[in-house]
Design an enzyme around this catalytic site. Structure first.
Site, PDB file in Angstrom:
ATOM      1  N   ASN A  42      43.491  39.571  38.259  1.00 22.37           N
ATOM      2  CA  ASN A  42      43.881  38.661  39.337  1.00 22.37           C
ATOM      3  C   ASN A  42      45.193  37.981  38.982  1.00 22.37           C
ATOM      4  O   ASN A  42      45.461  37.662  37.811  1.00 22.37           O
ATOM      5  CB  ASN A  42      42.769  37.675  39.706  1.00 22.37           C
ATOM      6  CG  ASN A  42      42.137  36.947  38.549  1.00 22.37           C
ATOM      7  OD1 ASN A  42      42.209  37.382  37.405  1.00 22.37           O
ATOM      8  ND2 ASN A  42      41.505  35.827  38.845  1.00 22.37           N
ATOM      9  N   GLU A  44      47.353  34.842  40.393  1.00 23.55           N
ATOM     10  CA  GLU A  44      47.314  33.683  41.292  1.00 23.55           C
ATOM     11  C   GLU A  44      48.715  33.198  41.650  1.00 23.55           C
ATOM     12  O   GLU A  44      49.715  33.649  41.078  1.00 23.55           O
ATOM     13  CB  GLU A  44      46.478  32.573  40.646  1.00 23.55           C
ATOM     14  CG  GLU A  44      45.039  33.029  40.435  1.00 23.55           C
ATOM     15  CD  GLU A  44      44.114  31.935  39.956  1.00 23.55           C
ATOM     16  OE1 GLU A  44      44.581  30.895  39.443  1.00 23.55           O
ATOM     17  OE2 GLU A  44      42.883  32.142  40.093  1.00 23.55           O
ATOM     18  N   CYS A  53      43.474  39.511  44.094  1.00 24.18           N
ATOM     19  CA  CYS A  53      42.295  39.741  43.263  1.00 24.18           C
ATOM     20  C   CYS A  53      42.517  40.942  42.339  1.00 24.18           C
ATOM     21  O   CYS A  53      43.329  41.829  42.626  1.00 24.18           O
ATOM     22  CB  CYS A  53      41.072  40.030  44.123  1.00 24.18           C
ATOM     23  SG  CYS A  53      40.438  38.625  45.031  1.00 24.18           S
ATOM     24  N   GLU A  55      40.607  43.510  41.786  1.00 23.31           N
ATOM     25  CA  GLU A  55      40.265  44.802  42.399  1.00 23.31           C
ATOM     26  C   GLU A  55      41.419  45.320  43.242  1.00 23.31           C
ATOM     27  O   GLU A  55      41.768  46.498  43.204  1.00 23.31           O
ATOM     28  CB  GLU A  55      39.024  44.663  43.293  1.00 23.31           C
ATOM     29  CG  GLU A  55      37.780  44.207  42.577  1.00 23.31           C
ATOM     30  CD  GLU A  55      37.606  42.701  42.608  1.00 23.31           C
ATOM     31  OE1 GLU A  55      38.594  41.961  42.356  1.00 23.31           O
ATOM     32  OE2 GLU A  55      36.486  42.241  42.879  1.00 23.31           O
ATOM     33  N   CYS A  86      34.826  40.153  46.092  1.00 25.64           N
ATOM     34  CA  CYS A  86      34.854  39.284  47.274  1.00 25.64           C
ATOM     35  C   CYS A  86      34.917  40.135  48.548  1.00 25.64           C
ATOM     36  O   CYS A  86      35.112  41.360  48.495  1.00 25.64           O
ATOM     37  CB  CYS A  86      36.051  38.334  47.194  1.00 25.64           C
ATOM     38  SG  CYS A  86      37.625  39.106  47.627  1.00 25.64           S
ATOM     39  N   CYS A  89      38.120  42.225  49.080  1.00 26.17           N
ATOM     40  CA  CYS A  89      38.170  43.407  48.209  1.00 26.17           C
ATOM     41  C   CYS A  89      37.188  44.469  48.670  1.00 26.17           C
ATOM     42  O   CYS A  89      37.471  45.668  48.571  1.00 26.17           O
ATOM     43  CB  CYS A  89      37.902  43.008  46.765  1.00 26.17           C
ATOM     44  SG  CYS A  89      39.276  42.055  46.063  1.00 26.17           S
TER      45      CYS A  89
HETATM   46  N1  THU Z   1      38.815  36.952  42.251  1.00 22.99           N
HETATM   47  C1  THU Z   1      39.019  38.279  41.953  1.00 22.99           C
HETATM   48  O1  THU Z   1      39.964  38.621  41.236  1.00 22.99           O
HETATM   49  N2  THU Z   1      38.149  39.184  42.455  1.00 22.99           N
HETATM   50  C2  THU Z   1      37.082  38.869  43.237  1.00 22.99           C
HETATM   51  O2  THU Z   1      36.441  39.762  43.782  1.00 22.99           O
HETATM   52  C3  THU Z   1      36.678  37.478  43.388  1.00 22.99           C
HETATM   53  C4  THU Z   1      37.732  36.486  43.099  1.00 22.99           C
HETATM   54  C5  THU Z   1      39.760  35.962  41.711  1.00 22.99           C
HETATM   55  C6  THU Z   1      40.627  35.315  42.745  1.00 22.99           C
HETATM   56  C7  THU Z   1      40.985  34.009  42.061  1.00 22.99           C
HETATM   57  O3  THU Z   1      42.093  34.239  41.220  1.00 22.99           O
HETATM   58  C8  THU Z   1      39.789  33.694  41.192  1.00 22.99           C
HETATM   59  O4  THU Z   1      39.042  34.915  41.097  1.00 22.99           O
HETATM   60  C9  THU Z   1      38.883  32.610  41.745  1.00 22.99           C
HETATM   61  O5  THU Z   1      38.505  32.872  43.055  1.00 22.99           O
END
Ligand code: THU
Length: 128
Positions: A42, A44, A53, A55, A86, A89
């Site tokens: 991920n 940000e 994310c 994925e 999520c 994704c």
């Molecule tokens: N996140 C992911 O990388 N994948 C997911 O499927 C769920 C959420 C990340 C996004 C953000 O950087 C952190 O997790 C908190 O939501």
């Protein structure tokens, strides 16, 4: 490529997570039909919705390297239960027909499901 090795790839990409806001690091790895593995983490952003994310990072890397036939994706995070993708994704996983979703956590818990179980009645290009 075993699920264990795909999880290990996801775990190592998790180390690259850029998570100054949530401090929640996620790693992912996609297995392509030609045997290549593409990892992601991920990434940000101070403008929160721009976060990518793990994925989607991994899938975008695969597609941008010319791999469109994708078979499996592993995702890992420091969660109690194996980390589930999520909703956004799940939609992207569905777009590329990735059948197997291997969810894992740092303690070795693993749960493998079919993408259609994660996103039943998915909207797809066939609906357009
Ligand atoms: N996140 C992911 O990388 N994948 C997911 O499927 C769920 C959420 C990340 C996004 C953000 O950087 C952190 O997790 C908190 O939501």
């Amino acid at each position: 490529m075993t699920d264990e090795r795909l999880i290990e790839a996801a775990r190592s990409y998790r180390e690259h997570a850029y998570v100054p806001y949530s401090h929640f690091a996620v790693g992912a790895a996609v297995l392509a039909a030609d045997g290549r593995v593409f990892g992601g983490c991920n990434v940000e952003n101070a403008s929160y919705p721009l976060t990518n994310c793990a994925e989607r990072t991994a899938i975008q890397k695969a597609v941008s390297e010319g791999a469109r036939e994708l078979c499996a994706i592993a995702v890992i995070a420091d969660t109690d239960a194996p980390c589930a993708p999520c909703g956004a994704c799940r939609q992207v996983i569905a777009e590329f027909g990735i059948e197997r979703v291997v969810m894992a956590n740092l303690n070795g818990a693993v749960r493998t499901v079919r993408a259609a179980e994660l996103l039943p009645f998915a909207f797809s290009g066939r609906d357009l």
